[in-house]
Design a protein around this motif. Structure first.
Motif, mmCIF file in Angstrom:
data_model
loop_
_atom_site.group_PDB
_atom_site.id
_atom_site.type_symbol
_atom_site.label_atom_id
_atom_site.label_comp_id
_atom_site.label_asym_id
_atom_site.label_seq_id
_atom_site.Cartn_x
_atom_site.Cartn_y
_atom_site.Cartn_z
ATOM 1 N N ARG A 137 51.149 46.069 3.238
ATOM 2 C CA ARG A 137 50.896 47.082 4.254
ATOM 3 C C ARG A 137 51.783 46.841 5.475
ATOM 4 N NH1 ARG A 137 45.147 45.185 4.245
ATOM 5 N NH2 ARG A 137 45.483 45.001 6.493
ATOM 6 N N PRO A 138 52.033 47.905 6.252
ATOM 7 C CA PRO A 138 52.869 47.760 7.453
ATOM 8 C C PRO A 138 52.367 46.697 8.424
ATOM 9 C CG PRO A 138 52.539 50.062 6.941
ATOM 10 C CD PRO A 138 51.637 49.291 6.021
ATOM 11 N N ASP A 139 51.033 46.578 8.588
ATOM 12 C CA ASP A 139 50.507 45.613 9.557
ATOM 13 C C ASP A 139 50.618 44.181 9.057
ATOM 14 O OD1 ASP A 139 48.623 46.677 7.698
ATOM 15 O OD2 ASP A 139 47.026 45.583 8.709
ATOM 16 N N PHE A 140 51.028 43.975 7.793
ATOM 17 C CA PHE A 140 51.277 42.642 7.262
ATOM 18 C C PHE A 140 52.772 42.380 7.093
ATOM 19 C CE2 PHE A 140 46.967 42.067 4.904
ATOM 20 C CZ PHE A 140 46.375 41.746 6.123
ATOM 21 N N GLN A 141 53.590 43.271 7.612
ATOM 22 C CA GLN A 141 55.030 43.164 7.382
ATOM 23 C C GLN A 141 55.782 42.954 8.691
ATOM 24 O OE1 GLN A 141 56.519 46.449 5.045
ATOM 25 N NE2 GLN A 141 54.742 46.438 3.686
ATOM 26 N N SER A 142 56.955 42.361 8.556
ATOM 27 C CA SER A 142 57.838 42.196 9.701
ATOM 28 C C SER A 142 59.272 42.360 9.216
ATOM 29 C CB SER A 142 57.651 40.809 10.330
ATOM 30 O OG SER A 142 58.546 40.637 11.394
ATOM 31 N N VAL A 143 60.080 43.042 9.993
ATOM 32 C CA VAL A 143 61.493 43.210 9.663
ATOM 33 C C VAL A 143 62.295 42.369 10.635
ATOM 34 C CG1 VAL A 143 63.400 44.822 9.417
ATOM 35 C CG2 VAL A 143 61.083 45.545 8.829
ATOM 36 N N ILE A 144 63.060 41.424 10.092
ATOM 37 C CA ILE A 144 63.878 40.543 10.919
ATOM 38 C C ILE A 144 65.343 40.765 10.566
ATOM 39 C CG2 ILE A 144 64.419 38.141 11.499
ATOM 40 C CD1 ILE A 144 61.530 37.453 10.696
ATOM 41 N N VAL A 145 66.132 41.104 11.566
ATOM 42 C CA VAL A 145 67.559 41.326 11.361
ATOM 43 C C VAL A 145 68.322 40.354 12.253
ATOM 44 C CG1 VAL A 145 69.444 42.995 11.413
ATOM 45 C CG2 VAL A 145 67.100 43.766 10.932
ATOM 46 N N VAL A 146 69.224 39.573 11.663
ATOM 47 C CA VAL A 146 70.029 38.639 12.450
ATOM 48 C C VAL A 146 71.506 38.894 12.158
ATOM 49 C CG1 VAL A 146 68.240 36.870 12.468
ATOM 50 C CG2 VAL A 146 69.933 36.862 10.649
ATOM 51 N N GLY A 147 72.340 38.572 13.116
ATOM 52 C CA GLY A 147 73.776 38.744 12.920
ATOM 53 C C GLY A 147 74.409 39.501 14.065
#
Length: 303
Positions: free
Chosen positions: A32-42
């Motif tokens: 679910r969205p509330d259990f997710q995280s999007v991490i972008v590095v660079g």
């Protein structure tokens, strides 16, 4: 804990009976969205990436009836628990001594306290490993692949351990366990001497200084780890520059007595200790028993 009742090989047979509906329900229940995280590095355009992420993930429907997630922690226990784990396909004999610890209190995680704790864990781990290796050489013991570290216990969210693991011969399990615990006991009772203490600070600061000097060459994985530590455990997102400035001021104010008190608390613990022995299952050697492993461990401890 509940993990003990869920993680059993015999439960895997149930996978054969899953229907597609059950699999979909499981997915929508937990992914679910509330259990997710999007991490972008660079090297990215921050505004462009943020807009793109929001446009993609905002379309995911949120469930109306949300199942709460629970984290389970094994109950504290008195003394030492010993487990003998055998497998016909396992080709080595590995022993782990785990001294269980509660994680750092949440309110301190986003402060400089984890940096100080990192140094102390680093110093103790290196000294314990060094002393054990010296003893292995001096006594010509069949002990290999020694690892001394502090981290999560069995990757649990809310339980840590100071862990000493090594490999040996099946017939040397008792004597090797006794030897390693004797070294742990000496460290807990006598701690560092002044020369070791000074050297531990120098080594830690050189490593930190090297990281600082080469910060422009850091790979994306370093930034990713920092973000994951923040997301999973609430640790600071402080930059290398800030960490370096903080520890440059704090590190050399830490006293020998403070480090030895920490080592005593870390290694001198008599309860909540787990010893696991993983080994092949085959005939021809004396049966290894938890009682004798425990006896060897206790007899080596310093009073």
């Amino acid at each position: 804990s509940n993990y003990a009742t869920n993680l059993k090989p015999e439960h895997l047979s149930g996978i054969d009976d899953f229907s597609s509906k059950e699999l979909r329900n499981f997915y929508y229940k937990w992914f679910r969205p509330d259990f997710q995280s999007v991490i972008v590095v660079g090297d990215i355009d921050l505004n462009l990436i943020e807009t793109k992420v929001k446009s993609v993930f905002s379309t995911i429907q949120k469930p109306l009836d949300k199942q709460s997630r629970s984290y389970f922690t094994p109950e504290p226990f008195d003394g030492v628990k010993v487990y003998i784990l055998k497998d016909k396909e396992y080709n080595r004999t590995k022993i782990s001594i785990d001294i269980l610890k509660e994680p750092l209190v949440k309110k301190y995680k986003n402060t400089s306290v984890p940096f100080i704790q990192e140094y102390m864990d680093h110093a103790i781990s290196n000294l314990v490993a060094g002393r054990i290796r010296d003893g292995i050489i001096n006594q010509n013991l069949p002990i290999t692949n020694l690892v001394v570290e502090k981290g999560k216990f069995m990757n649990m969210h809310n339980l840590e351990a100071f862990s000493i693991s090594f490999e040996t011969l099946p017939e040397m399990i008792y004597s090797s366990t006794a030897f390693v615990n004797a070294e742990i006991g000496k460290m807990a009772k006598y701690g560092f001497n002044g020369q070791e203490f000074s050297k531990s600070k120098d080594i830690y600061f050189r490593e930190l200084e090297n990281l600082y000097d080469n910060r422009s060459k850091m790979g994306n994985d370093a930034y990713l780890k920092r973000a994951l530590d923040y997301y999973y455990d609430g640790f600071s997102l402080a930059s290398v520059e800030l960490k370096f400035e903080i520890m440059k001021e704090i590190l050399f104010t830490i006293t020998l007595n403070q480090l030895n008190k920490y080592a005593e608390a870390m290694l001198g613990q008599e309860d909540n200790v787990v010893i696991s022995c993983r080994m092949p299952e085959y005939e021809g050697i004396e049966e290894i028993t938890p009682e004798r492993v425990l006896s060897a461990y206790r007899d080596a401890g310093l009073k």
